[in-house]
Design a protein around this motif. Structure first.
Motif, PDB file in Angstrom:
ATOM      1  N   TRP A 233       0.844  -1.190   0.000  1.00  0.00           N
ATOM      2  CA  TRP A 233       0.000   0.000   0.000  1.00  0.00           C
ATOM      3  C   TRP A 233       0.882   1.243   0.000  1.00  0.00           C
ATOM      4  N   MET A 234       1.652   1.404  -1.035  1.00  0.00           N
ATOM      5  CA  MET A 234       2.556   2.549  -1.144  1.00  0.00           C
ATOM      6  C   MET A 234       2.109   3.424  -2.314  1.00  0.00           C
ATOM      7  N   VAL A 235       2.041   4.725  -2.064  1.00  0.00           N
ATOM      8  CA  VAL A 235       1.671   5.692  -3.092  1.00  0.00           C
ATOM      9  C   VAL A 235       2.754   6.754  -3.158  1.00  0.00           C
ATOM     10  N   ASP A 236       3.380   6.871  -4.298  1.00  0.00           N
ATOM     11  CA  ASP A 236       4.491   7.811  -4.485  1.00  0.00           C
ATOM     12  C   ASP A 236       5.590   7.585  -3.449  1.00  0.00           C
ATOM     13  N   GLY A 237       5.818   6.327  -3.095  1.00  0.00           N
ATOM     14  CA  GLY A 237       6.881   5.979  -2.165  1.00  0.00           C
ATOM     15  C   GLY A 237       6.532   6.114  -0.699  1.00  0.00           C
ATOM     16  N   ASP A 238       5.313   6.540  -0.399  1.00  0.00           N
ATOM     17  CA  ASP A 238       4.898   6.723   0.997  1.00  0.00           C
ATOM     18  C   ASP A 238       3.728   5.790   1.322  1.00  0.00           C
ATOM     19  N   PRO A 239       3.602   5.413   2.620  1.00  0.00           N
ATOM     20  CA  PRO A 239       2.449   4.587   3.017  1.00  0.00           C
ATOM     21  C   PRO A 239       1.148   5.299   2.694  1.00  0.00           C
ATOM     22  N   ILE A 240       0.153   4.519   2.311  1.00  0.00           N
ATOM     23  CA  ILE A 240      -1.133   5.087   1.922  1.00  0.00           C
ATOM     24  C   ILE A 240      -1.770   5.828   3.086  1.00  0.00           C
ATOM     25  N   GLN A 241      -2.481   6.901   2.777  1.00  0.00           N
ATOM     26  CA  GLN A 241      -3.177   7.688   3.785  1.00  0.00           C
ATOM     27  C   GLN A 241      -4.662   7.331   3.784  1.00  0.00           C
ATOM     28  N   PHE A 242      -5.256   7.333   4.979  1.00  0.00           N
ATOM     29  CA  PHE A 242      -6.688   7.077   5.116  1.00  0.00           C
ATOM     30  C   PHE A 242      -7.370   8.372   5.551  1.00  0.00           C
ATOM     31  N   PRO A 243      -7.924   9.122   4.606  1.00  0.00           N
ATOM     32  CA  PRO A 243      -8.557  10.399   4.961  1.00  0.00           C
ATOM     33  C   PRO A 243      -9.821  10.190   5.777  1.00  0.00           C
ATOM     34  N   GLN A 244     -10.191  11.224   6.507  1.00  0.00           N
ATOM     35  CA  GLN A 244     -11.467  11.210   7.201  1.00  0.00           C
ATOM     36  C   GLN A 244     -12.605  11.325   6.202  1.00  0.00           C
ATOM     37  N   PRO A 245     -13.771  10.762   6.525  1.00  0.00           N
ATOM     38  CA  PRO A 245     -14.933  10.939   5.643  1.00  0.00           C
ATOM     39  C   PRO A 245     -15.207  12.415   5.416  1.00  0.00           C
ATOM     40  N   PHE A 246     -15.685  12.733   4.235  1.00  0.00           N
ATOM     41  CA  PHE A 246     -15.959  14.126   3.914  1.00  0.00           C
ATOM     42  C   PHE A 246     -16.955  14.727   4.894  1.00  0.00           C
ATOM     43  N   GLY A 247     -16.658  15.927   5.340  1.00  0.00           N
ATOM     44  CA  GLY A 247     -17.549  16.642   6.241  1.00  0.00           C
ATOM     45  C   GLY A 247     -17.343  16.328   7.700  1.00  0.00           C
ATOM     46  N   ARG A 248     -16.333  15.517   8.016  1.00  0.00           N
ATOM     47  CA  ARG A 248     -16.098  15.170   9.417  1.00  0.00           C
ATOM     48  C   ARG A 248     -14.664  15.485   9.802  1.00  0.00           C
ATOM     49  N   GLU A 249     -14.501  16.441  10.696  1.00  0.00           N
ATOM     50  CA  GLU A 249     -13.190  16.781  11.218  1.00  0.00           C
ATOM     51  C   GLU A 249     -12.921  15.956  12.473  1.00  0.00           C
ATOM     52  N   LEU A 250     -11.660  15.606  12.685  1.00  0.00           N
ATOM     53  CA  LEU A 250     -11.299  14.841  13.870  1.00  0.00           C
ATOM     54  C   LEU A 250     -11.455  15.673  15.138  1.00  0.00           C
ATOM     55  N   PHE A 251     -11.996  15.057  16.178  1.00  0.00           N
ATOM     56  CA  PHE A 251     -11.983  15.684  17.491  1.00  0.00           C
ATOM     57  C   PHE A 251     -10.554  15.650  18.037  1.00  0.00           C
ATOM     58  N   GLN A 252     -10.268  16.552  18.959  1.00  0.00           N
ATOM     59  CA  GLN A 252      -8.938  16.626  19.551  1.00  0.00           C
ATOM     60  C   GLN A 252      -8.546  15.286  20.173  1.00  0.00           C
ATOM     61  N   GLU A 253      -9.482  14.636  20.847  1.00  0.00           N
ATOM     62  CA  GLU A 253      -9.184  13.356  21.491  1.00  0.00           C
ATOM     63  C   GLU A 253      -8.876  12.263  20.466  1.00  0.00           C
ATOM     64  N   GLU A 254      -9.560  12.291  19.329  1.00  0.00           N
ATOM     65  CA  GLU A 254      -9.290  11.303  18.280  1.00  0.00           C
ATOM     66  C   GLU A 254      -7.888  11.498  17.721  1.00  0.00           C
ATOM     67  N   THR A 255      -7.510  12.746  17.511  1.00  0.00           N
ATOM     68  CA  THR A 255      -6.160  13.028  17.020  1.00  0.00           C
ATOM     69  C   THR A 255      -5.110  12.556  18.016  1.00  0.00           C
ATOM     70  N   PHE A 256      -5.356  12.784  19.290  1.00  0.00           N
ATOM     71  CA  PHE A 256      -4.420  12.374  20.346  1.00  0.00           C
ATOM     72  C   PHE A 256      -4.221  10.862  20.325  1.00  0.00           C
ATOM     73  N   ILE A 257      -5.320  10.099  20.248  1.00  0.00           N
ATOM     74  CA  ILE A 257      -5.219   8.642  20.235  1.00  0.00           C
ATOM     75  C   ILE A 257      -4.574   8.163  18.934  1.00  0.00           C
ATOM     76  N   ASN A 258      -4.890   8.802  17.809  1.00  0.00           N
ATOM     77  CA  ASN A 258      -4.249   8.433  16.545  1.00  0.00           C
ATOM     78  C   ASN A 258      -2.742   8.588  16.616  1.00  0.00           C
ATOM     79  N   ASP A 259      -2.290   9.669  17.252  1.00  0.00           N
ATOM     80  CA  ASP A 259      -0.852   9.908  17.386  1.00  0.00           C
ATOM     81  C   ASP A 259      -0.185   8.809  18.210  1.00  0.00           C
ATOM     82  N   ILE A 260      -0.849   8.390  19.282  1.00  0.00           N
ATOM     83  CA  ILE A 260      -0.299   7.302  20.093  1.00  0.00           C
ATOM     84  C   ILE A 260      -0.274   6.011  19.284  1.00  0.00           C
TER      85      ILE A 260
END
Length: 464
Positions: A233-260
Motif C-alpha cells: 500500500w505505497m503511493v508515491d513511495g509513501d504509506p497510503i493515507q486514510f482520509p477522514q470521511p468528507f464533512g467530518r473533522e477529527l476531534f482533539q481526542e481522536e487526534t491524540f489517540i491516533n498519534d499514540i
C-alpha cells in the motif's frame, strides 16, 4: 473488517502499480494530486515528472471521498493547465455541501482529458461469503437510473477468477470484449492481492488502442490486512493515507489517540459518535468492539453510545493509561446529574497481559475519581485472559479504596452481559446533584460496589 476509503489518486496509483507488477499489464495513467498547502498546478508542471501537463488538455475534480461530482458541477473537462489551475484556486479551501454533508475541498486530482465514445461500469465488492463483480455497458452519471442493466457474478472465497465465466456479464455486443474480460480478471486479482473491500470504476472507457482505461475510480481497503499488505500500500513511495470521511473533522481526542497509535505496535482506536452520550466503551479487541457496539444498538440504545474504538495488541501500561484517561475525560465531561456508564469489556485475550493493561486503567481511575463521582458514572468490567484474576482483583480493590462504583466480572460471565447492566443503570439510577456529589461521597455516602450483585460484602452470586 475495517473498511477504509482511500482517495481516487491512491486507488488509481495502486491499480497502475500492481497491474504492472502482478499482471504485466500497463495502464497509460497520468495524474497529479494538488492539495491545500502544496505546490500549485502551474508550479507542478515545471517538474520533469509532470511536464505532460503543458501538452495536453486536462480533467480536474475534487478528490474528497464523495461522489456525484459531475452532478454538482465540480468537474472541469478539456481544460488548459492555466484554466485548470484557476479552477482549483477558486475552489481550494472553500466549503461545499454534498448529500447533506458540508466541508472544505482540500484535494484535487488532475488527469489528461481522454475523448471517448463509450462508458462502462465495473465494481468488485466483498460480501460475507462471496466477492461480487458487477459490469454494465451503460456507465456514467446515470448508472443509478440504469441499474437494471448491470449484470453481476458471485465468486466464492478461495475460487480463482480464471475459472469464472465472465462472458455471462460481458456480452458479445461489447467492443473489444476479450480485452475487457481480461481487464476485469486482472482488477479482481489486484482486489484480492491488496485486500480491497470495494473497487468501483464509473465509468471506464477504451483508450486509443482499444484497451480499458479508468476515468473515475473509488476504492476501499481492509485496514486489518496491513500486516500482510502494508508494504504494497505505497503511493508515491509513501504509506497510503486514510482520509477522514468528507464533512467530518477529527476531534482533539481522536487526534491524540491516533498519534499514540502511530507510535506503538499495539492498536489504539477511538471514534467519537455522540459526545453527550451516556454509555461509553473501552473495549479490548477489534472484534469485541463490534460486538459491544452492536449489542448496545440492538438493545435500543445506540443513540446513547458515546464512542466506538478498541485497545488491543498488548499495549503497555503507559499507553493504556493515556487511552483510559482520554475515555474517562470524555465520559465524565459536563455532568448533568443523569447516570452514565463506562463499559470496560473484552473477550478472553490470547496474549494481552490483562494485569498490565488494567494497571494503566486503574491509574486513570485514580486520576479521575472525583470526576467519576461527580458525573454519576458507574463502571462495568468484564475481562479474561493472561493474568486476568490479578487484574480483576486490583480493579475491585481500587473501587473499594476510592468508593468508586465498579462492578467486576470474569470470563465465566457472558461477554456482553455488562451492557444490559449499564443500560439498567442509566435508566433506573437516581439523578444526582453534581455540585454536592463529591461532598456526599466524602461523607461516606458513595457507592464503591465491586461485586456482581452491587454489594461489597463478598456475597456476589458470581465468583470473579
Amino acid at each position: 473488517m475495517a473498511r477504509k476509503k482511500i482517495r481516487e489518486y491512491s486507488s488509481k496509483s495502486l491499480l497502475k502499480q500492481h497491474l504492472a507488477s502482478l499482471c504485466n499489464e500497463r495502464l497509460n495513467l497520468k495524474m497529479v494530486q494538488v492539495q491545500q498547502g502544496s505546490l500549485s498546478l502551474v508550479e507542478l508542471m515545471t517538474l520533469p515528472a509532470h511536464s505532460w501537463l503543458q501538452s495536453t488538455k486536462l480533467v480536474v475534480k475534487p478528490d474528497m471521498l464523495f461522489g456525484k461530482r459531475g452532478k454538482n458541477n465540480l468537474v472541469l473537462l478539456n481544460a488548459t493547465v492555466v484554466e485548470a489551475d484557476q479552477f482549483i484556486k477558486e475552489r481550494m479551501g472553500k466549503s461545499v455541501t454534498i448529500s447533506g454533508k458540508t466541508g472544505p475541498v482540500t484535494h484535487f486530482i488532475v488527469e489528461p482529458f481522454v475523448p471517448h465514445a463509450v462508458e462502462y461500469y465495473l465494481s468488485v465488492v466483498a460480501k460475507r461469503d462471496v466477492n461480487t463483480i458487477s459490469f454494465s455497458s451503460c456507465g456514467g452519471m446515470e448508472i443509478e437510473e440504469l441499474w437494471d442493466k448491470v449484470k453481476s457474478v458471485d465468486i466464492a472465497y478461495g475460487d480463482s477468477i480464471d475459472t469464472v465465466n465472465l462472458h455471462e456479464i460481458v456480452d458479445n455486443t461489447i467492443q473489444n470484449r476479450e480485452y475487457i474480460i481480461d481487464f476485469i480478471k486482472n482488477v479482481y486479482k489486484i482486489f484480492e492481492e491488496l485486500s480491497f473491500h470495494f473497487i468501483e470504476m464509473n465509468p471506464f472507457t477504451l483508450d486509443q488502442d482499444g484497451k480499458p482505461f479508468p476515468l473515475d475510480m473509488r476504492g476501499e481497503i481492509d485496514e486489518c490486512a496491513s500486516f500482510k499488505c502494508g508494504n504494497k500500500w505505497m503511493v508515491d513511495g509513501d504509506p497510503i493515507q486514510f482520509p477522514q470521511p468528507f464533512g467530518r473533522e477529527l476531534f482533539q481526542e481522536e487526534t491524540f489517540i491516533n498519534d499514540i497509535d502511530e507510535k506503538t505496535g499495539a492498536s489504539l482506536k477511538l471514534t467519537l459518535l455522540n459526545p453527550t452520550g451516556r454509555i461509553w466503551a473501552m473495549v479490548a479487541g477489534g472484534g469485541a468492539s463490534v460486538i459491544y457496539a452492536d449489542t448496545v444498538a440492538d438493545l435500543g440504545y445506540g443513540h446513547e453510545l458515546g464512542n466506538y474504538g478498541e485497545y488491543s495488541g498488548d499495549p503497555n501500561e503507559e499507553d493504556t493509561n493515556k487511552y483510559a484517561s482520554t475515555m474517562l475525560s470524555l465520559a465524565t465531561r459536563n455532568p448533568d446529574g443523569r447516570p452514565r456508564a463506562l463499559l470496560i469489556g473484552g473477550g478472553i485475550a490470547n496474549f494481552t497481559d490483562v494485569a498490565v493493561t488494567f494497571k494503566g486503567i486503574i491509574h486513570a481511575i485514580k486520576q479521575y475519581s472525583d470526576e467519576i463521582v461527580r458525573s454519576n458514572l458507574h463502571i462495568f468490567v468484564r475481562r479474561g485472559g493472561p493474568n486476568y484474576q490479578s487484574g480483576l482483583q486490583h480493579m475491585r480493590e481500587i473501587g473499594h479504596k476510592l468508593q468508586v462504583p465498579i462492578k467486576v466480572f470474569g470470563p465465566e460471565v457472558n461477554m456482553t452481559s455488562i451492557v444490559s447492566m449499564a443500560i439498567q443503570h442509566i435508566n433506573t439510577s437516581p439523578n444526582i446533584d453534581p455540585s454536592t456529589a463529591l461532598k456526599n461521597h466524602s461523607n461516606g455516602n458513595g457507592n464503591g460496589n465491586t461485586n456482581g450483585n452491587g454489594s461489597s460484602n463478598g456475597n456476589s452470586p458470581i465468583t470473579v
